[in-house]
Design an enzyme around this catalytic site. Structure first.
Site, PDB file in Angstrom:
ATOM      1  N   GLU A  91       0.873  -1.116   0.021  1.00 13.60           N
ATOM      2  CA  GLU A  91      -0.036   0.085   0.087  1.00 13.60           C
ATOM      3  C   GLU A  91       0.877   1.217  -0.047  1.00 13.60           C
ATOM      4  O   GLU A  91       1.261   1.650   1.004  1.00 13.60           O
ATOM      5  CB  GLU A  91      -0.952   0.036   1.260  1.00 13.60           C
ATOM      6  CG  GLU A  91      -1.580  -1.376   1.531  1.00 13.60           C
ATOM      7  CD  GLU A  91      -2.135  -1.263   3.029  1.00 13.60           C
ATOM      8  OE1 GLU A  91      -2.871  -0.374   3.320  1.00 13.60           O
ATOM      9  OE2 GLU A  91      -2.085  -2.323   3.695  1.00 13.60           O
ATOM     10  N   GLU A  94       0.647  -7.930   7.867  1.00  9.66           N
ATOM     11  CA  GLU A  94       0.855  -6.643   7.405  1.00  9.66           C
ATOM     12  C   GLU A  94       1.834  -5.818   8.377  1.00  9.66           C
ATOM     13  O   GLU A  94       1.740  -5.551   9.491  1.00  9.66           O
ATOM     14  CB  GLU A  94      -0.581  -5.567   7.532  1.00  9.66           C
ATOM     15  CG  GLU A  94      -0.109  -4.385   7.026  1.00  9.66           C
ATOM     16  CD  GLU A  94      -1.369  -3.297   7.405  1.00  9.66           C
ATOM     17  OE1 GLU A  94      -1.659  -3.459   8.404  1.00  9.66           O
ATOM     18  OE2 GLU A  94      -1.852  -2.517   6.611  1.00  9.66           O
TER      19      GLU A  94
END
Ligand SMILES: Nc1ncnc2c1ncn2[C@@H]1O[C@H](COP(=O)(O)OP(=O)(O)OP(=O)(O)O)[C@@H](O)[C@H]1O
Ligand SMILES: N[C@@H](CCC(=O)O)C(=O)O
Ligand SMILES: [Mg+2]
Ligand SMILES: [Mg+2]
Length: 443
Positions: free
Chosen positions: A131, A332
């Site tokens: 991201e 993550e």
């Protein structure tokens, strides 16, 4: 897509391609290329294009300068933002020495070496979804970047507040034409800050995709009279830009991080992978957070992590396990920023996680409270350590972590450390505007 040499030669002809850019990335994460004309494509697909490696920072000395580009044929793509006649395509390349061996200083080779280790341990894929956040800034009369944002919008805002939506739309469409699957695009928390998420792929493809993504964002911003930057913390007092890295290992086509029988739905491998990341994340920081400026993002209060903890949901932790399970089960890591070299970053993430699995490490209990609200004593009571405070500290941590040094290999590690140390020394001797504001009157 799987292409043969003949496919490439045919596509160059049929698609009216006039220039082919042969790309690779230097150890500091800068994309490099040489353009050849269509007449040279046969030479290129036969690995015969040579360049001067001594002019690339951190590559080779002048007395050993000839290096060869071996295109990854599957990376063939046409730049949609270039003319539609006499088009421009690209091929991402591996760098090889004149004797045909892979060049040890090629970041793509470093990642391939780490991936081999995963394969030897029985994993058939290391999947990664990044991201990468960025800012859009206005330019001045000379076209130079300013730090004036192009809107005053915030998280998930839309037009007319969000002045970046037109540029984001063009970026998404261009990337889709290049084969990306775009999953989401939105305004981020800070004014002028944006995020576009694309679907995960195996780590090598994702690292290539990150380089392509950054090029597309910068190019299309410029076409719209804006400057896009992946600098981690361009403005003091508001959020910086991260590149959260979502990771999973697959075995026999199945997500090896998922275990429906575990209370949190996580496998033993997932817990050990988390523990491995926690054990090496300080040593990895000089790569995942490569700039002097990176450490100005890693401070409390701006959704960027600074403390070593993991949690199933907590966004103040360094490692979060998003709610999705089954094939989407993933870890993550929230510390990396988009200025990093993605090949080296992913090689280190994988090596750290595999080290955890190999040693059967278990992570400390998850932290569910907001760590930013804890004082130093509370963090100490929870046994929560911190990320390095500066690039200098990160360089020391890298030098002290044999797994990180080994994964980078001697050549990359030595050149990387030398370059980063110079950057740090340069910064330390400069007089900043903060110092002038603070001292010039009172002293
Ligand atoms: N199994 C998987 N392995 C690796 N990555 C995955 C997997 N499944 C999904 N992803 C990727 O994870 C990324 C998820 O991005 P998304 O923005 O939804 O995450 P988020 O952390 O919830 O968002 P934010 O941090 O902005 O709140 C995408 O790139 C997606 O493709
Ligand atoms: N911009 C934040 C992340 C915001 C988010 O959770 O998406 C960072 O620096 O990491
Ligand atoms: Mg975000
Ligand atoms: Mg995220």
């Amino acid at each position: 897509m799987s292409y043969s040499k003949e496919d490439i030669i045919r596509m160059v002809k049929e698609e009216d391609v006039e220039f082919i850019r042969l790309q690779f990335t230097d150890i500091f994460g800068q994309l490099k290329n040489v353009a050849i004309t269509a007449s040279q494509i046969e030479k290129a697909v036969n690995d015969q294009i040579m360049f001067d490696g001594s002019s690339i920072e951190g590559f080779v000395r002048i007395d050993e300068s000839d290096q060869y580009l071996y295109p990854d044929l599957d990376s063939f793509a046409i730049f949609p933002w270039r003319p539609s006649h006499g088009r421009v395509a690209r091929l991402i390349c591996d760098v090889h020495d004149p004797d045909g061996k892979p060049f040890v200083g090629d970041p793509r080779h470093v990642l391939k070496r780490a991936l081999k280790r995963a394969e030897e341990m029985g994993f058939d894929a290391f999947n990664v979804g990044p991201e990468a956040e960025f800012f859009l800034f206005q330019t001045d009369d000379e076209g130079k970047p300013t730090t004036r944002t192009n809107d005053e919008a915030g998280y998930f805002d839309l037009g007319p507040l969000d002045h970046g939506e037109g540029t984001r739309r063009e970026i998404c469409m261009a990337l889709e034409q290049m084969g990306f699957e775009i999953e989401a695009s939105h305004h981020e928390v800070a004014q002028g800050q944006h995020e576009i998420d694309f679907k995960y792929a195996d780590a090598l493809r994702t690292a290539d995709n990150i380089m392509t993504f950054k090029l597309a964002v910068k190019t299309l911003a410029q076409k719209n009279g804006l400057h896009a930057t992946f600098m981690p913390k361009p403005i003091f007092g508001i959020n910086g830009s991260g590149m959260h890295t979502n990771m999973s290992l697959f075995q026999g086509g199945k997500n090896a991080f998922y275990d429906p029988d575990d209370p949190k739905g996580l496998s033993k491998e997932a817990y050990s992978f988390i523990a491995g990341l926690l054990a090496h994340v300080k040593g990895m920081a000089a790569v995942t957070n490569p700039l002097v400026n990176s450490y100005k993002r890693l401070v409390p209060g701006y959704e960027a992590p600074c403390y070593l903890a993991w949690s199933a949901s907590n966004r103040s932790a360094l490692i979060r396990i998003p709610a999705a399970r089954g094939q989407s089960t993933r870890v993550e890591l929230r510390s990396p920023d988009p200025a990093c070299n993605p090949y080296l970053e992913l090689a280190l993430c994988l090596a750290a996680g595999l080290d955890g699995i190999e040693k059967g490490l278990t992570p400390p209990p998850e932290v569910t409270e907001n760590i930013f609200d804890m004082n130093a004593a509370a963090r100490k009571a929870h046994g929560i350590d911190s990320l390095p405070d500066s690039l200098e500290e990160a360089i020391h941590a890298l030098e002290a972590d044999p797994l990180v040094l080994d994964t980078l290999g001697e050549h990359v590690a030595a050149n990387y450390i030398e370059g980063k140390r110079k950057e740090w020394e340069e910064y330390c001797t400069r007089v900043s505007s903060w110092e002038r504001e603070k001292y010039i009157i009172n002293y």
